[in-house]
Design an enzyme around this catalytic site. Structure first.
Site, PDB file in Angstrom:
ATOM      1  N   GLU A 130       0.885  -1.333  -0.018  1.00 47.28           N
ATOM      2  CA  GLU A 130      -0.077   0.013  -0.091  1.00 47.28           C
ATOM      3  C   GLU A 130       0.784   1.363   0.130  1.00 47.28           C
ATOM      4  O   GLU A 130       0.431   2.333   0.237  1.00 47.28           O
ATOM      5  CB  GLU A 130      -1.061  -0.104   1.049  1.00 47.28           C
ATOM      6  N   HIS A 154      -4.361   2.036   7.347  1.00 50.94           N
ATOM      7  CA  HIS A 154      -2.965   2.813   6.906  1.00 50.94           C
ATOM      8  C   HIS A 154      -2.061   2.931   8.345  1.00 50.94           C
ATOM      9  O   HIS A 154      -2.973   3.749   9.022  1.00 50.94           O
ATOM     10  CB  HIS A 154      -2.801   3.541   5.702  1.00 50.94           C
ATOM     11  N   CYS A 199      -2.240  12.045   3.034  1.00 51.11           N
ATOM     12  CA  CYS A 199      -2.583  11.281   1.989  1.00 51.11           C
ATOM     13  C   CYS A 199      -2.339  11.794   0.549  1.00 51.11           C
ATOM     14  O   CYS A 199      -2.335  11.103  -0.406  1.00 51.11           O
ATOM     15  CB  CYS A 199      -4.137  10.901   1.913  1.00 51.11           C
TER      16      CYS A 199
END
Length: 425
Positions: free
Chosen positions: A148, A224, A346
């Site tokens: 990821e 995450h 992000c």
């Protein structure tokens, strides 16, 4: 957040402008910013791979009628979350002295698994291999190597140009189906993927650690690690429930940073009594950007939701001060991103470069005042201010997207980086 806002009308123009304004705010603070272009959407090539035939218009019409969820996935704009784009190791940490990039394969979700190819193409255009940057293919497809990107990777160091500690955070062991532990939300990053990236990047095993996420916080929505911990330089800002065997992890971090960086790390732990995990997730406190400013202090680039959350706002008010490494909080409005689960961190991929490496990258993507003004005008021209599910099959949306991306590559002087450009050349 994405589940709560499913099927709601979005505002792509506002989303693009919010991200651009955040970049400009950081640039005004003296931090270098660069633009990575968005991916082409709808992804018609993937729709053709799935058996939808005909002209582009016919493909969109058929998939909208037969499989609207596939169409929605192939229109996903999740590529804007650059923290998931790749894992990057600076030249100070790698065996060959080059900056290494590995695009994330993002295999845990179909709509995100469409991104790696385009991401790799764009990164190679911005950081050319001929200029000394090293690019790796995404890891093999499969849950055992689910990756990821930088959202599960943190680097601690003394000075950026010196060797540091690279921390890889994983939620499961890919070859052990029962290892994830979390039940509500599946763990996304595998230990095997993290170890593979460390090998590919030529990292020193004594300066690299692999840390398991706390399964309970994954279940609480921390899919995450960047939703529960953030690092910059020698500072590590983290929730005490972030990791399994948390005390042991912190001790190991302290020992390695002290040894490899020649100074003790500066730890900022946050207990559940100070900020409950649910408040951390709701406000995205840890998905802030922790940055070093030209005046030698650090600042926290936080979403406005942190200011609006009473518990988090109180914590931040007590954190900032002369005795704290973080001297100021800068609040940014990225509500369109936040509605789908992405805060300020992000929306960026941190790439640590020396001055020489900075000069070697493609300069057209660097955010200057001129590029900023050109991008604002470009967004106003090509982005819709309203988009709902039924609009995704509109062939004009595809036409607008391609025309806009064509103009964007001219603004950024990138050449033909999209498949539709190469097909039409």
């Amino acid at each position: 957040a994405s589940t709560r806002h499913r099927q709601t009308v979005s505002n792509p123009r506002a989303a693009a402008l919010e991200g651009l304004e955040k970049m400009k705010a950081l640039a005004d603070l003296g931090l270098k910013q660069a633009v990575c272009p968005p991916h082409e959407r709808p992804d018609v090539e993937t729709l053709r791979q799935l058996g939808f035939r005909g002209t582009d218009t016919e493909v969109l019409a058929r998939v909208a009628q037969e499989a609207p969820r596939i169409l929605a996935s192939c229109c996903s704009a999740s590529g804007m979350w650059m923290a998931n784009a790749a894992t990057v190791s600076p030249s100070a940490d790698t065996a060959d002295g080059r900056v290494h990039f590995t695009p994330a394969n993002l295999v845990t979700q179909f709509h995100r698994s469409l991104e790696p190819r385009a991401t790799g193409t764009l990164l190679k255009a911005i950081f050319p291999e001929t200029a000394g940057f090293a690019h790796h293919d995404p890891l093999p497809v499969g849950g055992c190597f689910s990756d990821e990107g930088a959202a599960n990777h943190t680097r601690l160091c003394g000075a950026y140009h010196e060797s540091g500690l690279e921390i890889f955070v994983y939620g499961k062991q890919g070859f052990d189906a029962a290892s994830g532990g979390a039940m509500t939300f599946p763990a996304r990053q595998s230990l095997e993927a993290s170890r593979a990236i460390a090998r590919l990047h030529g990292l020193d095993s004594e300066h690299t650690i692999f840390v398991r996420q706390n399964p309970d916080v994954i279940d609480a929505g921390v899919f995450h690690n960047d939703v529960i911990a953030v690092g910059n330089g020698p500072v590590f800002f983290y929730h005490t429930l972030a990791f399994a065997k948390g005390d042991t992890v912190i001790q190991e971090i302290q020992q390695i940073v002290s040894k490899c960086c020649g100074q003790d790390p500066i730890l900022i732990p946050v207990s559940p009594d100070e900020v409950p995990v649910e408040d951390a997730v709701r406000s995205y406190l840890f998905n802030s950007q922790l940055v070093s400013l030209p005046n030698g202090t650090m600042g926290l680039i936080a979403p406005v939701e942190c200011r609006e959350n009473q518990c988090v706002a109180a914590f931040l008010a007590g954190l900032i001060g002369e005795q704290s490494p973080i001297r100021e909080v800068y609040y940014v409005d990225v509500r369109q991103s936040m509605k789908n689960g992405g805060g300020p961190a992000c929306l960026r991929l941190r790439v640590v470069l020396t001055e020489t490496e900075l000069d070697r990258m493609h300069q057209g993507v660097c955010l200057t005042n001129g590029v900023y003004e050109a991008l604002r005008a470009w967004v106003a021209r090509f982005y819709r201010d309203r988009l709902q599910v039924d609009d995704l099959a509109d062939p004009l949306l595809l036409e607008e997207s391609r025309r806009g991306l064509d103009v964007l590559t001219q603004i950024l002087k990138l050449g033909s980086v999209y498949r539709f450009q190469q097909a039409g050349s």
